[in-house]
Write a protein that holds these residues in place. Structure first.
Motif, PDB file in Angstrom:
ATOM      1  N   GLN A  20       0.863  -1.182   0.000  1.00  0.00           N
ATOM      2  CA  GLN A  20       0.000   0.000   0.000  1.00  0.00           C
ATOM      3  C   GLN A  20       0.899   1.231   0.000  1.00  0.00           C
ATOM      4  N   ARG A  21       0.683   2.125  -0.936  1.00  0.00           N
ATOM      5  CA  ARG A  21       1.542   3.303  -1.111  1.00  0.00           C
ATOM      6  C   ARG A  21       1.704   4.099   0.186  1.00  0.00           C
ATOM      7  N   ARG A  22       0.606   4.458   0.819  1.00  0.00           N
ATOM      8  CA  ARG A  22       0.669   5.259   2.056  1.00  0.00           C
ATOM      9  C   ARG A  22       1.410   4.499   3.153  1.00  0.00           C
ATOM     10  N   ASP A  23       1.105   3.214   3.297  1.00  0.00           N
ATOM     11  CA  ASP A  23       1.785   2.392   4.306  1.00  0.00           C
ATOM     12  C   ASP A  23       3.282   2.303   4.019  1.00  0.00           C
ATOM     13  N   ALA A  24       3.647   2.192   2.742  1.00  0.00           N
ATOM     14  CA  ALA A  24       5.059   2.104   2.377  1.00  0.00           C
ATOM     15  C   ALA A  24       5.802   3.371   2.797  1.00  0.00           C
ATOM     16  N   ILE A  25       5.172   4.513   2.619  1.00  0.00           N
ATOM     17  CA  ILE A  25       5.784   5.781   3.029  1.00  0.00           C
ATOM     18  C   ILE A  25       5.955   5.806   4.543  1.00  0.00           C
ATOM     19  N   ILE A  26       4.934   5.381   5.268  1.00  0.00           N
ATOM     20  CA  ILE A  26       4.998   5.365   6.738  1.00  0.00           C
ATOM     21  C   ILE A  26       6.092   4.398   7.203  1.00  0.00           C
ATOM     22  N   ILE A  27       6.164   3.225   6.597  1.00  0.00           N
ATOM     23  CA  ILE A  27       7.212   2.258   6.955  1.00  0.00           C
ATOM     24  C   ILE A  27       8.590   2.882   6.751  1.00  0.00           C
ATOM     25  N   TRP A  28       8.779   3.532   5.615  1.00  0.00           N
ATOM     26  CA  TRP A  28      10.066   4.161   5.323  1.00  0.00           C
ATOM     27  C   TRP A  28      10.390   5.219   6.382  1.00  0.00           C
ATOM     28  N   CYS A  29       9.393   6.014   6.748  1.00  0.00           N
ATOM     29  CA  CYS A  29       9.592   7.055   7.765  1.00  0.00           C
ATOM     30  C   CYS A  29       9.935   6.444   9.126  1.00  0.00           C
ATOM     31  N   ILE A  30       9.272   5.357   9.492  1.00  0.00           N
ATOM     32  CA  ILE A  30       9.572   4.683  10.755  1.00  0.00           C
ATOM     33  C   ILE A  30      11.003   4.157  10.736  1.00  0.00           C
ATOM     34  N   GLU A  31      11.393   3.548   9.648  1.00  0.00           N
ATOM     35  CA  GLU A  31      12.750   3.000   9.529  1.00  0.00           C
ATOM     36  C   GLU A  31      13.821   4.081   9.617  1.00  0.00           C
ATOM     37  N   HIS A  32      13.456   5.298   9.232  1.00  0.00           N
ATOM     38  CA  HIS A  32      14.397   6.413   9.274  1.00  0.00           C
ATOM     39  C   HIS A  32      14.170   7.318  10.487  1.00  0.00           C
ATOM     40  N   SER A  33      13.412   6.813  11.470  1.00  0.00           N
ATOM     41  CA  SER A  33      13.163   7.500  12.750  1.00  0.00           C
ATOM     42  C   SER A  33      12.595   8.897  12.584  1.00  0.00           C
ATOM     43  N   PHE A  34      11.696   9.075  11.613  1.00  0.00           N
ATOM     44  CA  PHE A  34      11.048  10.364  11.434  1.00  0.00           C
ATOM     45  C   PHE A  34      10.072  10.595  12.577  1.00  0.00           C
ATOM     46  N   LEU A  79       6.559  12.746  13.981  1.00  0.00           N
ATOM     47  CA  LEU A  79       5.239  12.885  13.373  1.00  0.00           C
ATOM     48  C   LEU A  79       5.214  13.978  12.312  1.00  0.00           C
ATOM     49  N   THR A  80       5.818  15.113  12.601  1.00  0.00           N
ATOM     50  CA  THR A  80       5.823  16.222  11.645  1.00  0.00           C
ATOM     51  C   THR A  80       6.540  15.829  10.357  1.00  0.00           C
ATOM     52  N   ALA A  81       7.700  15.218  10.483  1.00  0.00           N
ATOM     53  CA  ALA A  81       8.457  14.802   9.301  1.00  0.00           C
ATOM     54  C   ALA A  81       7.703  13.729   8.512  1.00  0.00           C
ATOM     55  N   ASP A 135       4.374  13.310   8.432  1.00  0.00           N
ATOM     56  CA  ASP A 135       3.260  13.974   7.756  1.00  0.00           C
ATOM     57  C   ASP A 135       3.737  14.794   6.563  1.00  0.00           C
ATOM     58  N   ASN A 136       4.866  15.458   6.705  1.00  0.00           N
ATOM     59  CA  ASN A 136       5.411  16.223   5.584  1.00  0.00           C
ATOM     60  C   ASN A 136       5.726  15.310   4.403  1.00  0.00           C
ATOM     61  N   GLU A 137       6.281  14.145   4.697  1.00  0.00           N
ATOM     62  CA  GLU A 137       6.614  13.183   3.637  1.00  0.00           C
ATOM     63  C   GLU A 137       5.340  12.648   2.983  1.00  0.00           C
ATOM     64  N   LEU A 138       4.333  12.347   3.793  1.00  0.00           N
ATOM     65  CA  LEU A 138       3.063  11.874   3.241  1.00  0.00           C
ATOM     66  C   LEU A 138       2.442  12.937   2.329  1.00  0.00           C
ATOM     67  N   GLN A 139       2.409  14.176   2.790  1.00  0.00           N
ATOM     68  CA  GLN A 139       1.818  15.250   1.988  1.00  0.00           C
ATOM     69  C   GLN A 139       2.639  15.516   0.724  1.00  0.00           C
ATOM     70  N   ARG A 140       3.945  15.492   0.847  1.00  0.00           N
ATOM     71  CA  ARG A 140       4.822  15.726  -0.301  1.00  0.00           C
ATOM     72  C   ARG A 140       4.552  14.722  -1.411  1.00  0.00           C
ATOM     73  N   LEU A 141       4.216  13.493  -1.011  1.00  0.00           N
ATOM     74  CA  LEU A 141       3.971  12.430  -1.978  1.00  0.00           C
ATOM     75  C   LEU A 141       2.487  12.232  -2.287  1.00  0.00           C
ATOM     76  N   GLY A 142       1.664  13.203  -1.870  1.00  0.00           N
ATOM     77  CA  GLY A 142       0.251  13.195  -2.238  1.00  0.00           C
ATOM     78  C   GLY A 142      -0.624  12.243  -1.452  1.00  0.00           C
ATOM     79  N   GLU A 143      -0.209  11.869  -0.250  1.00  0.00           N
ATOM     80  CA  GLU A 143      -0.999  10.956   0.583  1.00  0.00           C
ATOM     81  C   GLU A 143      -1.581  11.705   1.786  1.00  0.00           C
ATOM     82  N   GLN A 144      -2.618  11.138   2.348  1.00  0.00           N
ATOM     83  CA  GLN A 144      -3.299  11.718   3.509  1.00  0.00           C
ATOM     84  C   GLN A 144      -2.364  11.705   4.723  1.00  0.00           C
TER      85      GLN A 144
END
Length: 143
Positions: A108-122, A124-126, A128-137
């Motif tokens: 799932q595209r949105r989940d993949a972005i969240i997984i990547w952010c978790i792996e990179h210790s982002f 919440l703000t970072a 959300d910024n990544e999700l919005q940058r890539l057009g996801e909720q």
């Protein structure tokens, strides 16, 4: 927190047991409640619930109600809690499972972005910024 056996290890032990009662008596790890798991994570990180409310972006009342067992978080709130606790992917998946919601799925595209952010210790703000940058909720909805 105590070290747990991987599910695969437990499955191997179950399948090699001569009977199920033997396995259950010796190996069955039990499963903590969602609130118990949250408390264990919170204590392991030496955080307070107020710290978690701030780091997760959730209202303090919502966080306190979740810890007391009065309410269960939806999927996005559970993800926000895991990010606020700075959970790794394994801890996040377990938290989601115990919350009774679906785990993150890399197909799932949105989940993949969240997984990547978790792996990179982002935080919440970072995230959300990544999700919005890539057009996801985003996780944190604008108020």
């Amino acid at each position: 927190m105590t070290q747990e056996h991987l599910t695969e290890e437990l499955l191997d032990r179950l399948l090699s047991s001569s009977n199920v009662c033997e396995f259950l008596a010796a190996e069955y790890p039990g499963c903590p409640s969602f609130a118990d798991y949250l408390w264990a994570l919170l204590n392991a990180r030496e955080m307070k619930r107020s710290d978690l409310a701030r780091e997760s972006g959730l209202n303090a009342t919502v966080v306190y109600d979740i810890f007391s067992g009065k309410s269960r978080p939806g999927r996005d709130h559970a993800i926000m809690l895991s990010i606020g606790l700075n959970c790794d992917l394994r801890e996040t998946q377990r938290l989601l499972r115990l919350a009774g919601v679906s785990e993150l799925w890399c197909k799932q595209r949105r989940d993949a972005i969240i997984i990547w952010c978790i792996e990179h210790s982002f935080d919440l703000t970072a995230t959300d910024n990544e999700l919005q940058r890539l057009g996801e909720q985003p996780l944190l909805q604008s108020k």
